[in-house]
Write a protein that holds these residues in place. Structure first.
Motif, mmCIF file in Angstrom:
data_model
loop_
_atom_site.group_PDB
_atom_site.id
_atom_site.type_symbol
_atom_site.label_atom_id
_atom_site.label_comp_id
_atom_site.label_asym_id
_atom_site.label_seq_id
_atom_site.Cartn_x
_atom_site.Cartn_y
_atom_site.Cartn_z
ATOM 1 N N PHE A 101 0.841 -1.204 0.000
ATOM 2 C CA PHE A 101 0.000 0.000 0.000
ATOM 3 C C PHE A 101 0.877 1.255 0.000
ATOM 4 O O PHE A 101 0.645 2.203 -0.766
ATOM 5 C CB PHE A 101 -0.926 -0.036 1.221
ATOM 6 C CG PHE A 101 -1.872 1.134 1.344
ATOM 7 C CD1 PHE A 101 -2.470 1.716 0.226
ATOM 8 C CD2 PHE A 101 -2.208 1.639 2.614
ATOM 9 C CE1 PHE A 101 -3.354 2.788 0.362
ATOM 10 C CE2 PHE A 101 -3.082 2.704 2.745
ATOM 11 C CZ PHE A 101 -3.653 3.285 1.619
ATOM 12 N N GLU A 102 1.917 1.237 0.829
ATOM 13 C CA GLU A 102 2.830 2.388 0.897
ATOM 14 C C GLU A 102 3.474 2.659 -0.453
ATOM 15 O O GLU A 102 3.525 3.804 -0.922
ATOM 16 C CB GLU A 102 3.932 2.117 1.939
ATOM 17 C CG GLU A 102 3.431 2.136 3.368
ATOM 18 C CD GLU A 102 4.466 1.649 4.376
ATOM 19 O OE1 GLU A 102 4.315 1.961 5.563
ATOM 20 O OE2 GLU A 102 5.422 0.951 3.981
ATOM 21 N N LYS A 103 3.958 1.577 -1.077
ATOM 22 C CA LYS A 103 4.665 1.721 -2.349
ATOM 23 C C LYS A 103 3.715 2.278 -3.425
ATOM 24 O O LYS A 103 4.074 3.194 -4.176
ATOM 25 C CB LYS A 103 5.220 0.351 -2.770
ATOM 26 C CG LYS A 103 6.135 0.433 -3.952
ATOM 27 C CD LYS A 103 6.922 -0.867 -4.154
ATOM 28 C CE LYS A 103 7.608 -0.818 -5.508
ATOM 29 N NZ LYS A 103 7.555 -2.084 -6.229
ATOM 30 N N ALA A 104 2.504 1.744 -3.454
ATOM 31 C CA ALA A 104 1.529 2.156 -4.483
ATOM 32 C C ALA A 104 1.150 3.632 -4.313
ATOM 33 O O ALA A 104 1.066 4.383 -5.291
ATOM 34 C CB ALA A 104 0.292 1.273 -4.418
ATOM 35 N N LEU A 105 0.929 4.058 -3.070
ATOM 36 C CA LEU A 105 0.511 5.449 -2.858
ATOM 37 C C LEU A 105 1.685 6.409 -3.089
ATOM 38 O O LEU A 105 1.504 7.487 -3.679
ATOM 39 C CB LEU A 105 -0.091 5.630 -1.459
ATOM 40 C CG LEU A 105 -0.899 6.906 -1.252
ATOM 41 C CD1 LEU A 105 -1.964 7.080 -2.331
ATOM 42 C CD2 LEU A 105 -1.568 6.929 0.111
ATOM 43 N N ALA B 67 -4.771 -3.642 3.072
ATOM 44 C CA ALA B 67 -5.374 -4.336 1.923
ATOM 45 C C ALA B 67 -6.597 -3.561 1.431
ATOM 46 O O ALA B 67 -6.822 -3.432 0.217
ATOM 47 C CB ALA B 67 -5.772 -5.755 2.322
ATOM 48 N N LEU B 68 -7.375 -3.030 2.371
ATOM 49 C CA LEU B 68 -8.536 -2.217 1.995
ATOM 50 C C LEU B 68 -8.079 -0.949 1.275
ATOM 51 O O LEU B 68 -8.634 -0.581 0.225
ATOM 52 C CB LEU B 68 -9.360 -1.878 3.248
ATOM 53 C CG LEU B 68 -10.583 -0.976 3.054
ATOM 54 C CD1 LEU B 68 -11.537 -1.554 2.011
ATOM 55 C CD2 LEU B 68 -11.317 -0.783 4.392
ATOM 56 N N GLY B 69 -7.056 -0.307 1.812
ATOM 57 C CA GLY B 69 -6.548 0.922 1.205
ATOM 58 C C GLY B 69 -6.023 0.696 -0.204
ATOM 59 O O GLY B 69 -6.293 1.472 -1.118
ATOM 60 N N LEU B 70 -5.277 -0.397 -0.374
ATOM 61 C CA LEU B 70 -4.698 -0.722 -1.680
ATOM 62 C C LEU B 70 -5.810 -0.973 -2.703
ATOM 63 O O LEU B 70 -5.737 -0.521 -3.850
ATOM 64 C CB LEU B 70 -3.799 -1.954 -1.543
ATOM 65 C CG LEU B 70 -2.900 -2.309 -2.711
ATOM 66 C CD1 LEU B 70 -1.976 -1.153 -3.085
ATOM 67 C CD2 LEU B 70 -2.074 -3.555 -2.388
ATOM 68 N N SER B 71 -6.836 -1.674 -2.267
ATOM 69 C CA SER B 71 -7.962 -1.968 -3.154
ATOM 70 C C SER B 71 -8.731 -0.667 -3.490
ATOM 71 O O SER B 71 -9.132 -0.458 -4.635
ATOM 72 C CB SER B 71 -8.875 -2.995 -2.476
ATOM 73 O OG SER B 71 -10.023 -3.221 -3.232
#
Ligand SMILES: *Cc1c(COP(=O)(O)O)cnc(C)c1O
Length: 383
Positions: free
Chosen positions: A36-40, A251-255
């Protein structure tokens, strides 16, 4: 059916992402948080992103990492959630307030310059917390120029502004700040139920915030006083907290992040509709600075006076429409009043507070619901 001022959008994919974690070996400290960190970080163009359990926690470790302590001062704007100021008090610093613009409700660079010139050097702030009110970035370029001239560090409180841009520069890139903070509370743009993120381009700040969110513990032999004693070994080298985000939240944030652009587009569609529907209505609509792409967390309109605002709030509520006021000036809170702040201190923010009401603004608000909200407002104002 009730219409709130904001609410989350949860998809089947979100639900699957969370239940998949529940069936995995790691509920915390697994692969979802770094993913999630990497994606954001990639999305907003920052070098480092540290996920934590709330934006409030992110603000706290940001202040500690920037060296805020007793005898220092932190400045922010009064029309914000109390957390933007409380983070200064957590560090035993004093807190002070800079007024906002009358039409975009963000920190007014002119007010900052004036206040600095009227404040003795030794009382200048160590940190300025700039709030991107309603999802609209403040004028960071100007603000950074002023802060650089006075050696003031900058934290962007972008709790409202995931996905915002200014002249094409994404909020969170930290081009004009030391650290940027996002919130993932359910009313905000993306949600992890509770959750937050601190972003920075500075390796040292990132490494320290990483430790502070987890007790001040390190597993880096370079930082240990006794060197590596074995695979089990760690050292606490400073005082931190447990501010970690769980795997379920990440996982919720990434989705959710997959739908960020969809969310923003829907909010902008709702903005356009409000501007049309409210054309003939006696309210002041929020303005956007040239070149800004707001995340549109909130849609506040101003009524002609505080009595009208109160009447509209109450009558809408009776019809199942739950608007909200953003925000009561922080220094009007009894806790801050006890520090000696007087009403009238930031007249622009106070005048906005007296008249503002945030209308429903969230991706799932339907065209019919939006028309109904405006019809009700017209009816109340014509009464
Ligand atoms: C919501 C909010 C916060 C706090 O966020 P949490 O994630 O609930 O801790 C801080 N600042 C602003 C401006 C906010 O709107």
């Amino acid at each position: 059916m009730n219409i709130p001022y904001g609410r989350q959008n949860i998809s089947q994919d979100d639900i699957k992402a969370v239940t998949d974690v529940l069936q995995s070996p790691y509920l915390t400290q697994g692969p979802a948080v770094p993913a999630f960190e990497k994606a954001l970080a990639q999305r907003v163009g920052a070098k480092h992103a540290l996920a934590v359990n709330s934006a409030t926690s992110a603000l706290h470790i940001a202040c500690v990492t920037l060296g805020l302590q007793k005898g220092d001062s932190l400045w922010t704007t009064p029309n914000t959630f109390v957390a933007s100021a409380n983070c200064g008090l957590y560090c035993n610093a004093s807190v002070d307030f800079v007024d906002t613009t009358p039409d975009t409700y963000v920190l007014d660079p002119k007010a900052l310059e004036d206040k600095l010139s009227q404040t003795p050097q030794e009382k200048h702030p160590r940190i300025l917390v700039v709030v991107h009110m309603c999802g609209q970035p403040a004028d960071m370029k100007k603000i950074k120029r002023i802060c650089d001239a006075h050696n003031i560090r900058i934290i962007e409180d972008a709790s409202h502004a995931v996905g915002a841009q200014d002249q094409g520069e994404p909020t969170g890139s930290c081009k004009y700040s030391d650290i940027t903070v996002f919130s993932f509370h359910p009313v905000k743009i993306l949600t992890t139920a509770e959750g937050g993120m601190a972003l920075t381009n500075d390796d040292r700040l990132a490494a320290q915030m990483d430790r502070l969110r987890s007790h001040g513990i390190t597993r880096d032999p370079e930082l240990m006083t006794s060197g590596d004693q074995g695979g089990w070994y760690y050292e606490q080298i400073e005082l931190g907290w447990n501010y970690r985000m769980t795997e379920l939240q990440a996982a919720l944030g990434l989705s959710q992040l997959d739908r960020l652009d969809t969310f923003l587009k829907k909010r902008h569609l709702i903005l356009k509709r409000y501007e049309k529907l409210l054309e003939e209505v006696d309210v002041v609509l929020p303005q956007q600075r040239e070149g800004v792409y707001s995340a549109l967390h909130l849609y506040p309109v101003l009524f002609k006076d505080s009595q009208t605002r109160k009447t509209v709030y109450e009558k809408l509520r009776a019809k199942g429409i739950f608007t909200q006021v953003h925000y009561i000036p922080v220094y009007w809170q009894p806790y801050y009043q006890a520090m000696g702040f007087k009403k009238g201190y930031c007249p622009v923010a106070e005048s906005v507070y007296q008249r503002t009401l945030s209308l429903p603004m969230y991706p799932d608000l339907t065209e019919e619901q939006q028309s109904y909200v405006v019809e009700c407002i017209k009816e109340i104002l014509n009464d």
